[in-house]
Design a protein around this motif. Structure first.
Motif, mmCIF file in Angstrom:
data_model
loop_
_atom_site.group_PDB
_atom_site.id
_atom_site.type_symbol
_atom_site.label_atom_id
_atom_site.label_comp_id
_atom_site.label_asym_id
_atom_site.label_seq_id
_atom_site.Cartn_x
_atom_site.Cartn_y
_atom_site.Cartn_z
ATOM 1 N N ILE A 2 0.772 -1.199 -0.022
ATOM 2 C CA ILE A 2 0.045 0.027 0.062
ATOM 3 C C ILE A 2 0.713 1.180 0.265
ATOM 4 C CG2 ILE A 2 -1.844 1.419 1.365
ATOM 5 C CD1 ILE A 2 -2.913 -1.470 2.581
ATOM 6 N N LEU A 3 1.910 1.266 0.909
ATOM 7 C CA LEU A 3 2.855 2.486 0.997
ATOM 8 C C LEU A 3 3.466 2.831 -0.443
ATOM 9 C CD1 LEU A 3 4.428 1.620 4.431
ATOM 10 C CD2 LEU A 3 2.444 3.218 3.756
ATOM 11 N N THR A 4 3.547 1.738 -1.225
ATOM 12 C CA THR A 4 4.444 2.087 -2.618
ATOM 13 C C THR A 4 3.477 1.805 -3.493
ATOM 14 O OG1 THR A 4 4.592 -0.442 -2.642
ATOM 15 C CG2 THR A 4 6.483 0.659 -1.710
ATOM 16 N N GLY A 5 2.157 2.351 -3.509
ATOM 17 C CA GLY A 5 1.250 2.330 -4.082
ATOM 18 C C GLY A 5 0.884 1.113 -5.303
ATOM 19 N N TYR A 6 1.214 -0.276 -4.873
ATOM 20 C CA TYR A 6 0.864 -1.382 -5.675
ATOM 21 C C TYR A 6 -0.526 -2.001 -5.166
ATOM 22 C CZ TYR A 6 5.463 -1.109 -7.790
ATOM 23 O OH TYR A 6 6.644 -0.366 -8.329
ATOM 24 N N HIS A 66 0.045 9.363 3.033
ATOM 25 C CA HIS A 66 0.672 10.465 2.475
ATOM 26 C C HIS A 66 2.231 10.325 2.487
ATOM 27 C CE1 HIS A 66 -3.368 11.865 2.758
ATOM 28 N NE2 HIS A 66 -3.152 12.785 1.905
ATOM 29 N N ILE A 67 2.764 10.573 1.285
ATOM 30 C CA ILE A 67 4.189 10.544 1.376
ATOM 31 C C ILE A 67 4.714 11.850 0.799
ATOM 32 C CG2 ILE A 67 6.312 9.375 0.099
ATOM 33 C CD1 ILE A 67 5.102 6.892 0.226
ATOM 34 N N GLY A 117 -4.073 8.768 -4.857
ATOM 35 C CA GLY A 117 -4.521 9.732 -5.772
ATOM 36 C C GLY A 117 -3.227 9.887 -6.840
ATOM 37 N N GLU A 118 -1.998 9.485 -6.437
ATOM 38 C CA GLU A 118 -0.996 9.806 -7.268
ATOM 39 C C GLU A 118 0.255 8.716 -7.079
ATOM 40 O OE1 GLU A 118 0.727 13.814 -7.589
ATOM 41 O OE2 GLU A 118 -0.833 14.650 -6.305
ATOM 42 N N PRO A 119 -0.240 7.495 -7.505
ATOM 43 C CA PRO A 119 0.724 6.295 -7.293
ATOM 44 C C PRO A 119 1.831 6.418 -8.338
ATOM 45 C CG PRO A 119 -1.136 5.574 -8.447
ATOM 46 C CD PRO A 119 -1.407 7.102 -7.993
ATOM 47 N N ILE A 179 4.279 9.027 -6.496
ATOM 48 C CA ILE A 179 4.946 8.276 -5.512
ATOM 49 C C ILE A 179 5.788 7.318 -5.845
ATOM 50 C CG2 ILE A 179 4.569 6.702 -3.362
ATOM 51 C CD1 ILE A 179 3.372 9.469 -3.183
ATOM 52 N N LYS A 180 5.734 6.401 -6.699
ATOM 53 C CA LYS A 180 6.803 5.581 -7.284
ATOM 54 C C LYS A 180 8.084 6.126 -7.645
ATOM 55 C CE LYS A 180 3.571 1.738 -8.232
ATOM 56 N NZ LYS A 180 2.300 2.050 -8.589
ATOM 57 N N ARG A 181 7.930 7.289 -8.218
ATOM 58 C CA ARG A 181 9.274 8.073 -8.595
ATOM 59 C C ARG A 181 10.137 8.679 -7.481
ATOM 60 N NH1 ARG A 181 6.221 9.466 -13.124
ATOM 61 N NH2 ARG A 181 5.243 11.054 -12.167
ATOM 62 N N ARG A 182 9.284 8.875 -6.357
ATOM 63 C CA ARG A 182 9.980 9.566 -5.210
ATOM 64 C C ARG A 182 10.433 8.716 -4.097
ATOM 65 N NH1 ARG A 182 7.813 14.759 -3.670
ATOM 66 N NH2 ARG A 182 6.786 15.904 -5.665
#
Length: 150
Positions: A50-54, A63-64, A71-73, A76-79
């Motif tokens: 979940i934290l990594t958007g998968y 929120h990261i 809303g912005e997986p 997030i994966k880029r960051r």
């Protein structure tokens, strides 16, 4: 108070008849190092997905850097960087080639990529093996490559 790098609020994940993650909340600030500990089936891997958007949460929010993961997986994966326990590395690539490849996948601008690779190789004590083939490194050095990439 400044926004934490990671904010998890009331996170819950249900699979059919099983609650894998049950209403957890926590924050991680800049410079903090944390780890997930718990028995098998405690929800550690599910939480990381979940934290990594998968994987989407059933309820709650993550929120990261102030951005909502749900809303912005892609952003997030880029960051973020995430290294699983059994990190699959390409054994036929050189360390520096792999770092360049992963940096480009994360859309690091070319002008910043060389200095960033040098920085992470220094931090992870990999400069002396930067031209070696990953498959010829010891397990410890392969772990360092995974950490550097993350």
């Amino acid at each position: 108070m400044t926004e934490p790098l990671l904010r998890v609020e009331n996170l819950t994940v249900d699979f059919a008849d099983t609650t894998a993650v049950n209403d957890i909340s926590f924050r991680v600030g800049r410079g903090e190092i944390v780890g997930f500990l718990g028995p098998n089936g405690a929800g550690k891997s599910t939480t990381m997905r979940i934290l990594t958007g998968y994987l989407p949460a059933t309820s709650g929010s993550v929120h990261i850097c102030g951005l909502p993961v749900a809303g912005e997986p892609a952003e997030i994966k880029r960051r973020i960087g995430y290294m699983p326990e059994n990190n699959p590395l390409p054994e036929d690539m050189r360390v520096s080639e792999y770092m360049y490849f992963r940096g480009r996948l994360k859309e690091v601008p070319r002008r910043k990529l060389g200095p960033r690779i040098d920085e992470v190789l220094e931090i992870c004590d990999l400069k002396r093996v930067r031209h070696r083939i990953i498959g010829q490194l010891s397990k410890g050095y392969r772990q360092r490559v995974g950490i550097a990439e993350a």
